[in-house]
Every structure is written in C-alpha cells, then in structure tokens.
Scaffold this active site. Structure first.
Site, PDB file in Angstrom:
ATOM      1  N   GLN A   1     -58.890  55.572 -14.432  1.00 37.77           N
ATOM      2  CA  GLN A   1     -57.196  55.559 -15.948  1.00 37.77           C
ATOM      3  C   GLN A   1     -58.358  56.878 -15.984  1.00 37.77           C
ATOM      4  O   GLN A   1     -57.082  57.910 -16.102  1.00 37.77           O
ATOM      5  CB  GLN A   1     -57.148  54.312 -16.098  1.00 37.77           C
ATOM      6  CG  GLN A   1     -56.754  53.288 -15.773  1.00 37.77           C
ATOM      7  CD  GLN A   1     -56.074  52.483 -16.181  1.00 37.77           C
ATOM      8  OE1 GLN A   1     -56.987  52.153 -17.789  1.00 37.77           O
ATOM      9  NE2 GLN A   1     -55.773  51.119 -15.717  1.00 37.77           N
TER      10      GLN A   1
ATOM     11  N   ASP B   1     -60.327  43.598 -36.223  1.00 36.15           N
ATOM     12  CA  ASP B   1     -61.541  42.810 -36.597  1.00 36.15           C
ATOM     13  C   ASP B   1     -61.259  43.072 -38.296  1.00 36.15           C
ATOM     14  O   ASP B   1     -60.816  42.107 -39.298  1.00 36.15           O
ATOM     15  CB  ASP B   1     -62.748  43.408 -36.258  1.00 36.15           C
ATOM     16  CG  ASP B   1     -62.389  43.066 -34.579  1.00 36.15           C
ATOM     17  OD1 ASP B   1     -62.449  42.056 -34.237  1.00 36.15           O
ATOM     18  OD2 ASP B   1     -62.513  44.185 -33.806  1.00 36.15           O
TER      19      ASP B   1
ATOM     20  N   HIS C   1     -67.275  46.041 -31.151  1.00 36.58           N
ATOM     21  CA  HIS C   1     -65.996  45.199 -30.764  1.00 36.58           C
ATOM     22  C   HIS C   1     -66.308  43.497 -30.520  1.00 36.58           C
ATOM     23  O   HIS C   1     -65.610  43.760 -29.246  1.00 36.58           O
ATOM     24  CB  HIS C   1     -64.354  45.113 -30.616  1.00 36.58           C
ATOM     25  CG  HIS C   1     -63.227  44.288 -30.090  1.00 36.58           C
ATOM     26  ND1 HIS C   1     -62.607  43.612 -31.087  1.00 36.58           N
ATOM     27  CD2 HIS C   1     -62.988  43.701 -29.164  1.00 36.58           C
ATOM     28  CE1 HIS C   1     -62.392  42.576 -30.747  1.00 36.58           C
ATOM     29  NE2 HIS C   1     -62.560  42.357 -29.360  1.00 36.58           N
TER      30      HIS C   1
HETATM   31  P1  NAI Z   1     -53.482  38.751 -19.707  1.00 34.90           P
HETATM   32  O1  NAI Z   1     -54.150  39.217 -18.993  1.00 34.90           O
HETATM   33  O2  NAI Z   1     -52.574  38.830 -20.212  1.00 34.90           O
HETATM   34  O3  NAI Z   1     -52.893  40.701 -18.678  1.00 34.90           O
HETATM   35  C1  NAI Z   1     -53.761  41.730 -18.281  1.00 34.90           C
HETATM   36  C2  NAI Z   1     -52.383  42.555 -17.786  1.00 34.90           C
HETATM   37  O4  NAI Z   1     -53.619  43.093 -17.666  1.00 34.90           O
HETATM   38  C3  NAI Z   1     -52.264  41.152 -16.557  1.00 34.90           C
HETATM   39  O5  NAI Z   1     -51.071  41.765 -16.460  1.00 34.90           O
HETATM   40  C4  NAI Z   1     -52.772  42.054 -15.177  1.00 34.90           C
HETATM   41  O6  NAI Z   1     -51.771  42.612 -14.104  1.00 34.90           O
HETATM   42  C5  NAI Z   1     -52.868  42.988 -16.294  1.00 34.90           C
HETATM   43  N1  NAI Z   1     -54.024  44.366 -15.225  1.00 34.90           N
HETATM   44  C6  NAI Z   1     -55.242  44.771 -14.552  1.00 34.90           C
HETATM   45  N2  NAI Z   1     -55.882  45.048 -14.030  1.00 34.90           N
HETATM   46  C7  NAI Z   1     -55.082  46.061 -14.168  1.00 34.90           C
HETATM   47  C8  NAI Z   1     -55.384  47.881 -14.160  1.00 34.90           C
HETATM   48  N3  NAI Z   1     -55.867  47.687 -12.958  1.00 34.90           N
HETATM   49  N4  NAI Z   1     -53.844  47.925 -13.988  1.00 34.90           N
HETATM   50  C9  NAI Z   1     -53.204  48.270 -15.207  1.00 34.90           C
HETATM   51  N5  NAI Z   1     -52.626  46.548 -15.393  1.00 34.90           N
HETATM   52  C10 NAI Z   1     -53.933  46.007 -15.359  1.00 34.90           C
HETATM   53  O7  NAI Z   1     -54.533  40.038 -20.754  1.00 34.90           O
HETATM   54  P2  NAI Z   1     -53.996  39.802 -22.272  1.00 34.90           P
HETATM   55  O8  NAI Z   1     -54.375  39.021 -23.208  1.00 34.90           O
HETATM   56  O9  NAI Z   1     -52.767  40.590 -22.772  1.00 34.90           O
HETATM   57  O10 NAI Z   1     -55.234  41.016 -23.175  1.00 34.90           O
HETATM   58  C11 NAI Z   1     -55.890  42.119 -22.197  1.00 34.90           C
HETATM   59  C12 NAI Z   1     -56.676  42.765 -22.958  1.00 34.90           C
HETATM   60  O11 NAI Z   1     -57.036  42.666 -24.524  1.00 34.90           O
HETATM   61  C13 NAI Z   1     -57.815  41.322 -22.445  1.00 34.90           C
HETATM   62  O12 NAI Z   1     -59.145  42.281 -22.115  1.00 34.90           O
HETATM   63  C14 NAI Z   1     -58.176  41.287 -24.096  1.00 34.90           C
HETATM   64  O13 NAI Z   1     -59.856  40.974 -24.295  1.00 34.90           O
HETATM   65  C15 NAI Z   1     -58.349  42.447 -24.512  1.00 34.90           C
HETATM   66  N6  NAI Z   1     -58.418  42.080 -26.324  1.00 34.90           N
HETATM   67  C16 NAI Z   1     -58.362  42.901 -27.025  1.00 34.90           C
HETATM   68  C17 NAI Z   1     -58.494  42.856 -28.245  1.00 34.90           C
HETATM   69  C18 NAI Z   1     -59.254  43.975 -29.715  1.00 34.90           C
HETATM   70  O14 NAI Z   1     -59.448  43.856 -30.612  1.00 34.90           O
HETATM   71  N7  NAI Z   1     -59.530  45.246 -28.773  1.00 34.90           N
HETATM   72  C19 NAI Z   1     -57.912  41.865 -28.858  1.00 34.90           C
HETATM   73  C20 NAI Z   1     -57.113  40.670 -28.254  1.00 34.90           C
HETATM   74  C21 NAI Z   1     -57.309  41.185 -26.903  1.00 34.90           C
END
Ligand code: NAI
Length: 328
Positions: A112, A159, A187
């Site tokens: 990416q 956070d 984070h």
């Molecule tokens: P989720 O599992 O519901 O969605 C992730 C999506 O990413 C899925 O649809 C999957 O198919 C897609 N995906 C995976 N690899 C990919 C790629 N190479 N290219 C494009 N799409 C891809 O997860 P959710 O709940 O939406 O969370 C996403 C991320 O955000 C997680 O890593 C989570 O830990 C992180 N997160 C970070 C926070 C922060 O404060 N920085 C807070 C909450 C979540």
C-alpha cells in the site's frame, strides 16, 4: 464549484469502514462544503460487502458524494488520492507471535505504501488506523520514499477522546471544558495519557484532581484498556468510536486545532522529548494550514517520563522487529 477531494478507505467492508464511510460522504471529514470521491479498497473476499455499502451510500443521496469506486488493487485505489485512511489490517489471531503479526501486516502496508508512492496526489495525507497502527504507518512510510515522511500518521485520537471523556466525568465538567490533553507513545496498552498539562475549565487538571493514585491506578489503565472493555461489553471491538476518531484526526489535520488547544497524533518523531527520531509516536500537536507541529517546551515530570519512556521503548522494539524482517 470545488473539485472533489479523493478519499481512499482500505478495509471498507469492515466494521470501522461501515461506521466511517457515511460520515465522510456527509461532509464530516473535510467540511460541509467539500465534495468527495470515495475509493474503497478491499481484499477479493470483501468486495461484495463493499458493493453493498456503496449501494447504501447511493441511497443516502449525499449532495457532497461525487463518486464511489471499489477495487482490490491498491494501484487503482490510491490513484490521485488526497486523503488515505488505512483501516484494513491483519488482526492478531490466537497463538500468533508479535513477529508473525508484524510480518502479516508488512504484507499489507508495504504494497500500500508503494502504491501511494507511485500514484497518490502530491498533497496526500495518510492516517493509519489498522493495528499495530504506529508500526504499520512506519512500514507504509518506508515504502513511499518520494512522499514527505510527515504525511504518514497513526491514530491515537481515540485514546485522546477516551481520556477527555474520563477526565470530564471525574471532574464533573463538560468535555468541551477539557483542553490540552496528551497521549504519548504507542497506540497500545503502554500508551500514556498525560493530564499534567491539561486544563479542566481553565485550571490545571493535575491540580484539580490532586490524586496521583487515581491517575496511576484508575485513569491510565481505564484509558489504555478501554478497547478490551468495549470488546468485553459489546462482543465486538470499538467501531463507531474508532471511525469518529479517524474523522476527528483528519478534520483537525486539514482544518487546524483551536487557539489555545492541541490534539494528539501519532507522527514521525523529530527527536523531541527524547523520542528517537523517525519513530511514529504520539505527541501533543497543534495544526495550522494543514501542517502539524509538536508542542514544545512542556516540562516532563518523573511520573510522565517513566511512562513515556516505556511506551517509546515498545515502539523502538517494534521498529527493530520490522527492520529484522526487511520491511524498513
Ligand atoms: P474488521 O475486521 O471489521 O475489518 C477489516 C477489513 O479490512 C475487512 O473487511 C478485511 O477484508 C479488510 N482488509 C484486510 N486486509 C486488507 C487489505 N490488504 N486491503 C484492504 N482491505 C483489507 O476490522 P475493524 O473493526 O474495522 O478494524 C480495523 C482495524 O482497525 C483493526 O486492525 C483494528 O485493530 C484497528 N483499530 C484501531 C484503532 C485505533 O485506535 N488506532 C481503534 C479500533 C480499531
């Protein structure tokens, strides 16, 4: 009429994506007068669900939404991108070691970063949400040597917002009365929410609280472990609040911080506050005209120093691990 801003969202079919896309399209990311074109990047298994979300976006008839493109090719997704929200990541699964997790995410964030380097617009701004966010941002940044390093940021705004909310509750003021809160470091569970320079209704927060035990034993762990508490309660990880924080992060980056206040962003360190240069660590920042600056000159007491150092040490270890994997 303004030319639309191209906003790329990865992991668009995930739960954060679902909470995020409608707010981008309704004008909350950039402003109520800025038209947007959305590019949704998913892996092949996620494309159908992303198409479903796009159908719903159409059905909202958002006046600012000027197009939606869905793809599984990063080179297409980042073509002409002005803002990129990197949400999709490889989650840690049972029995997975940190090295495996970093390697799996390297397989996502390196290509990416390369695609951003080759195809994004000159003014590209990147926010990494997908965990481990700081180190994923570092991997993408390293793969994009032609993009100014400071355009790669990691999200600690959730956070930051969690800490404001806890502090407002404890002191009995409205959240709008809390200013100058800082999240330092990674984070992760080692992050350090710092109230020593924060204000509660114009007074120093640490003096108002006058309770270091509450800070150490209640406030810091509550903020740092809030993600786990949400999973425990909701049966799923934070999504709407994470999407809201991503909106806040980019909105502030584009539109600036309020006079007399600052925010927290994971950004490449310039060596300030003893954080080794190049680590993507959370700092207090002010933003003006689309550029952020680390707030300088804050006095760091021993309580804070130990906690900042611990979180930064973890970031340095993550950097060593991805270096050893040949990702930097
Ligand atoms: P989720 O599992 O519901 O969605 C992730 C999506 O990413 C899925 O649809 C999957 O198919 C897609 N995906 C995976 N690899 C990919 C790629 N190479 N290219 C494009 N799409 C891809 O997860 P959710 O709940 O939406 O969370 C996403 C991320 O955000 C997680 O890593 C989570 O830990 C992180 N997160 C970070 C926070 C922060 O404060 N920085 C807070 C909450 C979540």
């Amino acid at each position: 009429t303004r030319t639309p801003v191209n906003v790329t969202v990865t992991g668009a079919a995930g739960q954060i994506g679902y909470a995020l896309l409608f707010r981008i399209a309704s004008g909350h990311l950039l402003g109520a007068d800025v038209p947007v074109k959305l590019r949704l990047l998913e892996i092949p298994q996620g494309l159908k669900a992303a198409e479903g979300t796009a159908m719903e976006l159409d059905d909202c008839a958002f006046p600012l939404l000027r197009g939606i493109e869905i793809t599984d090719d990063p080179n297409v997704a980042f073509d002409g991108a002005n803002v990129a929200l990197l949400v999709g990541a490889r989650p840690r699964t049972k029995g997975m070691e940190r090295g495996d997790l970093l390697e799996a995410n390297g397989g996502i964030f390196k290509p990416q970063g390369q695609a951003i380097n080759a195809h994004a617009a000159d003014d590209i701004k990147v926010l990494v949400v997908g965990n481990p966010a700081n180190t994923n941002a570092l991997i993408a940044q390293a793969a994009a040597p032609d993009v100014p390093a400071e355009r790669f940021t990691a999200m600690t705004r959730l956070d930051h917002n969690r800490a404001i909310s806890q502090l407002a509750k404890k002191t009995g003021v409205a959240v709008s009365e809390i200013r100058r809160l800082t999240i330092w470091g990674n984070h992760s569970a080692t992050q350090y929410p710092d109230v020593f320079h924060a204000e509660v209704a114009g007074k120093n927060a640490a003096e108002v609280l006058n309770d270091e035990a509450w800070l150490a034993d209640e406030f810091i762990p509550t903020v740092a472990k809030r993600g786990a508490a949400i999973i425990e309660a909701r049966g799923a990880s934070s999504a709407a609040s994470a999407a809201n924080a991503a909106i806040d992060h980019v909105h502030t980056w584009v539109n600036g911080t309020a006079d007399g206040d600052w925010t927290s962003m994971g950004i490449p360190s310039d060596g300030s506050y003893g954080v080794p240069e190049g680590l993507i660590s959370s700092f207090p920042v002010t933003v003006k005209n689309g550029a952020y600056e680390i707030v300088q000159g804050l006095e760091i007491n021993d309580f804070s120093r130990a906690r900042i150092d611990a979180s930064v040490k973890e970031l340095a270890e993550e950097r060593e691990a991805v270096r050893a994997l040949g990702l930097l």
